[in-house]
Design a protein around this motif. Structure first.
Motif, PDB file in Angstrom:
ATOM      1  N   TYR A 154      46.417  74.041 -26.817  1.00  0.00           N
ATOM      2  CA  TYR A 154      47.003  73.737 -25.508  1.00  0.00           C
ATOM      3  C   TYR A 154      47.879  72.488 -25.587  1.00  0.00           C
ATOM      4  O   TYR A 154      49.036  72.489 -25.153  1.00  0.00           O
ATOM      5  CB  TYR A 154      45.869  73.550 -24.504  1.00  0.00           C
ATOM      6  CG  TYR A 154      46.296  73.231 -23.091  1.00  0.00           C
ATOM      7  CD1 TYR A 154      46.721  74.237 -22.230  1.00  0.00           C
ATOM      8  CD2 TYR A 154      46.253  71.925 -22.612  1.00  0.00           C
ATOM      9  CE1 TYR A 154      47.094  73.952 -20.922  1.00  0.00           C
ATOM     10  CE2 TYR A 154      46.624  71.630 -21.309  1.00  0.00           C
ATOM     11  CZ  TYR A 154      47.049  72.642 -20.470  1.00  0.00           C
ATOM     12  OH  TYR A 154      47.420  72.348 -19.182  1.00  0.00           O
ATOM     13  N   ASN A 157      42.084  74.849 -16.644  1.00  0.00           N
ATOM     14  CA  ASN A 157      42.897  75.302 -17.772  1.00  0.00           C
ATOM     15  C   ASN A 157      42.283  76.459 -18.544  1.00  0.00           C
ATOM     16  O   ASN A 157      42.996  77.192 -19.216  1.00  0.00           O
ATOM     17  CB  ASN A 157      43.131  74.143 -18.740  1.00  0.00           C
ATOM     18  CG  ASN A 157      43.629  72.899 -18.051  1.00  0.00           C
ATOM     19  OD1 ASN A 157      42.860  71.971 -17.821  1.00  0.00           O
ATOM     20  ND2 ASN A 157      44.894  72.878 -17.698  1.00  0.00           N
ATOM     21  N   ARG A 160      51.772  76.826 -17.230  1.00  0.00           N
ATOM     22  CA  ARG A 160      51.363  75.727 -16.349  1.00  0.00           C
ATOM     23  C   ARG A 160      52.496  74.709 -16.197  1.00  0.00           C
ATOM     24  O   ARG A 160      52.679  74.128 -15.128  1.00  0.00           O
ATOM     25  CB  ARG A 160      50.105  75.049 -16.872  1.00  0.00           C
ATOM     26  CG  ARG A 160      48.850  75.909 -16.743  1.00  0.00           C
ATOM     27  CD  ARG A 160      47.585  75.106 -16.935  1.00  0.00           C
ATOM     28  NE  ARG A 160      47.346  74.216 -15.816  1.00  0.00           N
ATOM     29  CZ  ARG A 160      46.781  74.578 -14.669  1.00  0.00           C
ATOM     30  NH1 ARG A 160      46.417  75.833 -14.476  1.00  0.00           N
ATOM     31  NH2 ARG A 160      46.596  73.699 -13.724  1.00  0.00           N
TER      32      ARG A 160
END
Length: 357
Positions: free
Chosen positions: A134, A225, A308
């Motif tokens: 991520y 997340n 995101r």
């Protein structure tokens, strides 16, 4: 309206904006002529998307995903900059020699404070490869071009750290009863989500970097997340489910109509697809929770980070399909290598305990 909402591709936007500019220039040369007011605004997400696609288009490039394997890191341990993202206690209990223990909220400060271009690669390390994937994507979007993450994290470095993977893969066959092989089509395209950019920055690049910095500082958190397979099993209709992998991950045994494949309404986003506004990016809904899964959670964490950044409520499924269908994935290992964790691949590389250097 398409321009304002981000439904046009970047090239089309530029053409329209150029035409508007020429229109105003031409009108200004005419005497005694009152130009009509034209109000065109482009969403922040559309500005972001145009910026990302013009600057390397990382998510669609051959640099994605930026993952390195355990053997490579071990063989370059003296030349790579290794950043351990785990808690201080986990780091002290055992870490790769020479690794710096940096928490996510200090990560950008650490990287900008070092001349990282002097290192062939900067490798992010965590427990299992999920959070590091991520953050690697976000840092690539920020502009760092030599950031990588360690496949499976410390779990493959030494057997003393492998339990986190071994305890989270589903080796049972029973899960297949809820899976189907039906192909679900892409939904209609929707406008890009609303995104807030910090207007205290005059430069668009600085505004976007500030947004990415805030996402990094926010961290890699449960329910924001990522979610676990238990969350999906408890409420599969709560998510727009996206399988990010090849046909073999989506269909499994094609001769079965039930008992393999994917959940109902899951849509396949093949890695060869362009995740662009002109292709499949805007088939992701802007008003639903998006749950992405890949083979082991690495690829899906990359895509979730990108979405995101653009304002989507995207989450990655922790441990990916391995948490649901490990029996099948491990049964045909060559088809899914190297993104499937195998206990036999765990190395016995040395590690250091205590504080960082």
């Amino acid at each position: 309206n398409k321009l304002r909402n981000g439904l046009l591709n970047p090239a089309s936007k530029k053409i329209i904006l150029l035409a508007v500019a020429i229109f105003f220039l031409f009108q200004g040369c005419l005497k005694d002529n009152v130009s009509p007011t034209i109000n065109i605004s482009i969403s922040n997400a559309a500005l972001e998307l145009n910026y990302f696609e013009e600057n390397d288009d990382y998510i669609n490039s051959d640099q994605m995903p930026s993952i390195v394997k355990t053997d490579e890191v071990y063989n370059n341990i003296n030349t790579y900059l290794i950043v351990d993202l785990r808690s201080h206690d986990a780091y002290v209990a055992g870490h790769i020699a020479g690794a710096f223990n940096i928490q996510h909220d200090s990560l950008l400060q650490f990287l900008t404070g070092k001349n990282i271009q002097t290192y062939p690669k900067v490798v992010l390390v965590d427990e299992n490869g999920q959070a590091s994937s991520y953050y690697t994507c976000l840092l690539r979007l920020y502009g760092f071009n030599n950031i990588y993450n360690l496949l499976f994290g410390m779990a493959e470095w030494n057997k003393n750290f492998s339990a986190i993977w071994e305890n989270n893969i589903n080796k049972a066959f029973a899960a297949y009863s809820a899976f189907y092989n039906k192909t679900y089509p892409f939904p209609e395209m929707t406008p890009l989500p609303d995104v807030t950019l910090n207007n205290s920055f005059k430069n668009l690049s600085d505004k976007i970097k500030d947004r990415i910095a805030s996402l990094i500082k926010e961290g890699f958190n449960y329910n924001t997340n990522f979610v676990y397979v238990s969350d999906l099993l408890a409420s599969p209709t709560s998510y727009y489910i996206a399988c990010y992998g090849k046909d073999s991950l989506y269909y499994h045994y094609k001769e079965d109509s039930q008992g393999s494949g994917h959940y109902i309404n899951t849509v396949l986003y093949h890695p060869s697809y362009d995740i662009k506004s002109t292709f499949h990016l805007q088939t992701f809904p802007n008003n639903r929770k998006i749950l992405i899964y890949s083979y082991s959670g690495h690829l899906s964490a990359y895509l979730a980070a990108y979405l995101r950044a653009l304002g989507y409520d995207a989450k990655t499924l922790m441990y990916g399909a391995s948490a649901m269908l490990y029996f099948y994935l491990s049964y045909v290992p060559t088809r899914f290598y190297p993104y499937i964790f195998f206990t036999g691949d765990v190395r016995n590389y040395p590690y250091t305990t205590g504080e960082q250097p």
